[in-house]
Motif scaffolding. Structure first.
Motif, mmCIF file in Angstrom:
data_model
loop_
_atom_site.group_PDB
_atom_site.id
_atom_site.type_symbol
_atom_site.label_atom_id
_atom_site.label_comp_id
_atom_site.label_asym_id
_atom_site.label_seq_id
_atom_site.Cartn_x
_atom_site.Cartn_y
_atom_site.Cartn_z
ATOM 1 N N LEU A 143 0.829 -1.211 0.000
ATOM 2 C CA LEU A 143 0.000 0.000 0.000
ATOM 3 C C LEU A 143 0.863 1.260 0.000
ATOM 4 O O LEU A 143 0.486 2.284 -0.564
ATOM 5 N N TRP A 144 2.008 1.172 0.640
ATOM 6 C CA TRP A 144 2.916 2.319 0.684
ATOM 7 C C TRP A 144 3.767 2.423 -0.585
ATOM 8 O O TRP A 144 4.451 3.418 -0.786
ATOM 9 N N GLY A 145 3.777 1.338 -1.389
ATOM 10 C CA GLY A 145 4.598 1.327 -2.594
ATOM 11 C C GLY A 145 6.078 1.176 -2.320
ATOM 12 O O GLY A 145 6.917 1.744 -3.023
ATOM 13 N N VAL A 146 6.408 0.448 -1.263
ATOM 14 C CA VAL A 146 7.819 0.203 -0.915
ATOM 15 C C VAL A 146 8.020 -1.283 -0.665
ATOM 16 O O VAL A 146 7.053 -2.048 -0.648
ATOM 17 N N GLY A 147 9.248 -1.697 -0.463
ATOM 18 C CA GLY A 147 9.515 -3.082 -0.091
ATOM 19 C C GLY A 147 9.325 -3.244 1.407
ATOM 20 O O GLY A 147 9.478 -2.285 2.163
ATOM 21 N N PRO A 148 8.997 -4.488 1.860
ATOM 22 C CA PRO A 148 8.790 -4.712 3.301
ATOM 23 C C PRO A 148 9.990 -4.290 4.137
ATOM 24 O O PRO A 148 9.818 -3.817 5.262
ATOM 25 N N GLY A 149 11.204 -4.383 3.564
ATOM 26 C CA GLY A 149 12.405 -4.027 4.302
ATOM 27 C C GLY A 149 12.517 -2.529 4.574
ATOM 28 O O GLY A 149 13.307 -2.098 5.423
ATOM 29 N N GLU A 150 11.717 -1.721 3.852
ATOM 30 C CA GLU A 150 11.785 -0.269 4.035
ATOM 31 C C GLU A 150 10.837 0.236 5.122
ATOM 32 O O GLU A 150 10.927 1.386 5.551
ATOM 33 N N VAL A 151 9.896 -0.632 5.530
ATOM 34 C CA VAL A 151 8.887 -0.192 6.514
ATOM 35 C C VAL A 151 9.515 0.241 7.839
ATOM 36 O O VAL A 151 9.180 1.302 8.369
ATOM 37 N N PRO A 152 10.477 -0.550 8.391
ATOM 38 C CA PRO A 152 11.052 -0.135 9.681
ATOM 39 C C PRO A 152 11.676 1.253 9.631
ATOM 40 O O PRO A 152 11.524 2.031 10.576
ATOM 41 N N GLY A 153 12.324 1.584 8.529
ATOM 42 C CA GLY A 153 12.960 2.887 8.409
ATOM 43 C C GLY A 153 11.943 4.013 8.372
ATOM 44 O O GLY A 153 12.127 5.067 8.993
ATOM 45 N N ILE A 154 10.838 3.786 7.652
ATOM 46 C CA ILE A 154 9.799 4.817 7.537
ATOM 47 C C ILE A 154 9.134 5.048 8.895
ATOM 48 O O ILE A 154 8.938 6.184 9.341
ATOM 49 N N VAL A 155 8.800 3.930 9.573
ATOM 50 C CA VAL A 155 8.158 4.059 10.888
ATOM 51 C C VAL A 155 9.139 4.684 11.885
ATOM 52 O O VAL A 155 8.779 5.565 12.663
ATOM 53 N N GLY A 156 10.412 4.224 11.804
ATOM 54 C CA GLY A 156 11.420 4.716 12.746
ATOM 55 C C GLY A 156 11.715 6.196 12.590
ATOM 56 O O GLY A 156 12.120 6.860 13.549
ATOM 57 N N ALA A 157 11.500 6.723 11.388
ATOM 58 C CA ALA A 157 11.778 8.138 11.144
ATOM 59 C C ALA A 157 10.611 9.031 11.554
ATOM 60 O O ALA A 157 10.698 10.250 11.488
ATOM 61 N N THR A 158 9.497 8.404 11.941
ATOM 62 C CA THR A 158 8.299 9.165 12.280
ATOM 63 C C THR A 158 8.248 9.428 13.780
ATOM 64 O O THR A 158 8.438 8.507 14.578
ATOM 65 N N LEU A 159 8.017 10.685 14.148
ATOM 66 C CA LEU A 159 7.782 10.996 15.560
ATOM 67 C C LEU A 159 6.274 10.952 15.790
ATOM 68 O O LEU A 159 5.529 11.758 15.237
ATOM 69 N N SER A 200 -6.716 -8.995 22.068
ATOM 70 C CA SER A 200 -8.120 -8.633 21.898
ATOM 71 C C SER A 200 -8.471 -8.747 20.418
ATOM 72 O O SER A 200 -7.578 -8.827 19.579
ATOM 73 N N PRO A 201 -9.755 -8.746 20.085
ATOM 74 C CA PRO A 201 -10.120 -8.710 18.674
ATOM 75 C C PRO A 201 -9.659 -7.388 18.066
ATOM 76 O O PRO A 201 -9.526 -6.401 18.788
ATOM 77 N N GLY A 202 -9.409 -7.358 16.767
ATOM 78 C CA GLY A 202 -8.978 -6.106 16.168
ATOM 79 C C GLY A 202 -8.895 -6.170 14.658
ATOM 80 O O GLY A 202 -8.600 -7.222 14.092
ATOM 81 N N GLY A 203 -9.156 -5.022 14.029
ATOM 82 C CA GLY A 203 -9.166 -4.968 12.572
ATOM 83 C C GLY A 203 -8.032 -4.159 11.975
ATOM 84 O O GLY A 203 -8.043 -3.868 10.788
ATOM 85 N N TRP A 204 -7.052 -3.781 12.804
ATOM 86 C CA TRP A 204 -5.955 -2.961 12.291
ATOM 87 C C TRP A 204 -4.926 -3.845 11.580
ATOM 88 O O TRP A 204 -4.871 -5.060 11.796
ATOM 89 N N GLN A 205 -4.087 -3.211 10.756
ATOM 90 C CA GLN A 205 -3.041 -3.928 10.004
ATOM 91 C C GLN A 205 -1.826 -4.098 10.908
ATOM 92 O O GLN A 205 -1.246 -3.120 11.368
ATOM 93 N N LEU A 206 -1.423 -5.349 11.120
ATOM 94 C CA LEU A 206 -0.340 -5.645 12.066
ATOM 95 C C LEU A 206 1.001 -5.659 11.341
ATOM 96 O O LEU A 206 1.200 -6.450 10.418
ATOM 97 N N ILE A 207 1.919 -4.764 11.751
ATOM 98 C CA ILE A 207 3.221 -4.709 11.075
ATOM 99 C C ILE A 207 4.365 -5.207 11.951
ATOM 100 O O ILE A 207 5.437 -5.508 11.450
#
Lengths: 206, 288
Positions: A98-114, A167-174
């Motif tokens: 959905l983000w248009g990146v490789g799975p390996g790039e997700v940690p960097g994007i999340v890590g750069a976010t405050l 708990s039950p949940g509908g969010w996307q687990l990363i």
């Protein structure tokens, strides 16, 4: 800003954006800590509102608050919590797509976010974290899971969150963390209280 | 100090005190005894501190056995009370000898009886309260057979003498004074005007989270769209998409996404709501 009286003891303040909510919430905390707010039992921020419950004269308090000059929030405001995460969530590949990146790039994007805890709800200690830009907002899953494991880092809409317990949940687990989000015997009980800033680091890569 | 053994837990019996208000911003419901007047009376009759924990039953009572001599009282929904099979007073302190069984029977009217013991139920507090919160799972578990409940030491206050008061009669209908807002403007003027003339009934799906209504005319939305989740108060009357009002009680969620048409103030009206059986007629009247 719109002020709405709620029953005889509460006031709901409606704002236009999550940023305005965060700024007003911080201002309310500052004034309360300085003893300049008057008695308030509960101060409950939400998506576009702040509720003040257990106040003496809601209409008068609303009129007072409407005259405040509330400064915008600065990125350095609020306690900072760092949470180590393993990026092993079952929806990691879908979020990367959905983000248009490789799975390996997700940690960097999340890590750069405050991130910032905008408000809590759903379960004790479940914080709704804002900070992801709009292009990174992802929809909920079409089918919610009946059991999301405790410690799961998840995304939905404009929010990120970590499930404090299974708990039950509908969010996307990363990903997942061993951090204890909620412990009523601890002070503070909630790691993610409203106003707390959060950084997610990749576990084992400090 | 002693402890109580749960012989018969009843349909739903929980430990309750004044709850844990002040933690809503962390997602923690307030919880606490639903019929606040009956709860306060039970502790007053035993000389307990006003925040001592008691048991709240639902419709069919509870049976307990004390390990050592203690004093107990039953308030709230009137019901038969027996000790070792012999009838004893409801609403007055009675001695419960060691090993004797206290039988709190089915409510004759109302829903929830309060069973207090001198010294209070002394389970470990969570965030300052011993209340069982059925929404979020905080506090002690619901009573089950064989469970033991610690009892705290008796305080310095004596057990007061007679405290005469009338047996609460179940009201033929539940009148709820409602102050409109904050989201009354989400409903059509015609359906709001109709609210004051309508009679609902207490739905059997009511619980400690909310008193649900049925049988009345649905409130009609004046606008489409969704309300972003916002903070909820005790007594908030939330209107889900089916248009039938839900009155939030002590275990209500701290935030909610359905519009609140008005608020029923805490006190006698919500105490009465806690005792209203399914099928009881419900009317909303304008709060003065």
């Amino acid at each position: 800003m719109r002020t709405l009286v709620v029953g005889s003891q509460a006031l709901l303040i409606e704002l236009d954006s999550a940023d305005e909510v965060a700024a007003l919430h911080a201002e309310l905390l500052r004034r309360r800590d300085a003893g300049a707010l008057g008695p308030v039992r509960d101060l409950v921020p939400a998506a576009r509102t702040v509720l003040l419950d257990g106040v003496r004269d809601p209409a008068a308090l609303g009129a007072r608050i409407a005259r405040w000059e509330v400064p915008p929030l600065t990125s350095g405001e609020g306690p900072l919590v760092t949470v180590p995460v393993r990026y092993d969530g079952p929806d990691l590949a879908e979020v990367a797509r959905l983000w248009g990146v490789g799975p390996g790039e997700v940690p960097g994007i999340v890590g750069a976010t405050l991130f910032r805890v905008a408000f809590c709800g759903f379960a004790p200690g479940f914080g709704y974290l804002t900070g992801l830009p709009e292009r990174l907002h992802v929809p909920r899953r079409d089918t919610p899971r009946t059991a999301v494991p405790a410690g799961s880092l998840a995304l939905a809409g404009e929010y990120a969150g970590v499930y404090p317990r299974s708990s039950p949940g509908g969010w996307q687990l990363i990903g997942s963390t061993d951090a204890v989000l909620w412990d009523p015997a601890r002070e503070p009980a909630a790691l993610f209280a409203p106003g707390v800033r959060v950084r997610f680091t990749e576990a084992g890569r400090d | 100090m002693t402890e109580l053994l749960v012989v018969r837990p009843g349909a739903l019996t929980t430990v309750q005190d004044r709850g844990r208000p002040g933690h809503a911003h962390l997602g923690v419901p307030r919880s606490g005894a639903l019929d606040t007047a009956a709860y306060a009376l039970a502790n007053r009759l035993l000389g307990n501190p006003p925040d001592a924990a008691v048991l709240e039953t639902t419709l069919d009572g509870v049976s307990l056995r004390a390990a050592a001599l203690t004093v107990v009282v039953v308030t709230g929904a009137p019901c038969p009370v027996r000790i070792s099979g012999r009838p004893v007073a409801w609403g007055a302190p009675v001695g419960l000898p060691a090993g004797a069984e206290l039988e709190v029977g089915r409510a004759e009217s109302g829903l929830r009886s309060y069973v207090a013991v001198r010294g209070g139920i002394a389970v470990a507090p969570v965030l300052g309260s011993r209340s069982t919160d059925l929404l979020s799972g905080l506090g002690p578990p619901v009573l089950s057979a064989g469970m033991t409940l610690p009892v705290g030491p008796a305080g310095p206050d004596p057990v007061p003498g007679a405290d005469a008061y009338g047996l609460p009669a179940a009201p033929p209908e539940l009148l709820l004074p409602l102050r409109p807002g904050p989201r009354a403007d989400w409903f059509t003027g015609a359906s709001l005007a109709g609210l004051w003339r309508s009679v609902f009934r207490v739905s059997p799906s009511s619980n400690r989270i909310g008193l649900r209504t049925e049988g009345g005319p649905a409130l009609v939305r004046a606008r489409a769209g969704e309300l972003p989740s916002e903070g909820m108060v005790l007594g908030a009357v939330q209107v889900p998409p089916d248009g039938l009002p839900v009155v939030f009680l002590a275990d209500h969620p701290v935030t909610g996404g359905y519009p609140v048409v008005g608020v029923v103030g805490p006190g006698p009206a919500l105490d009465a709501a806690a005792q209203a059986r399914p099928g009881t007629p419900v009317r909303f009247v304008r709060a003065r």
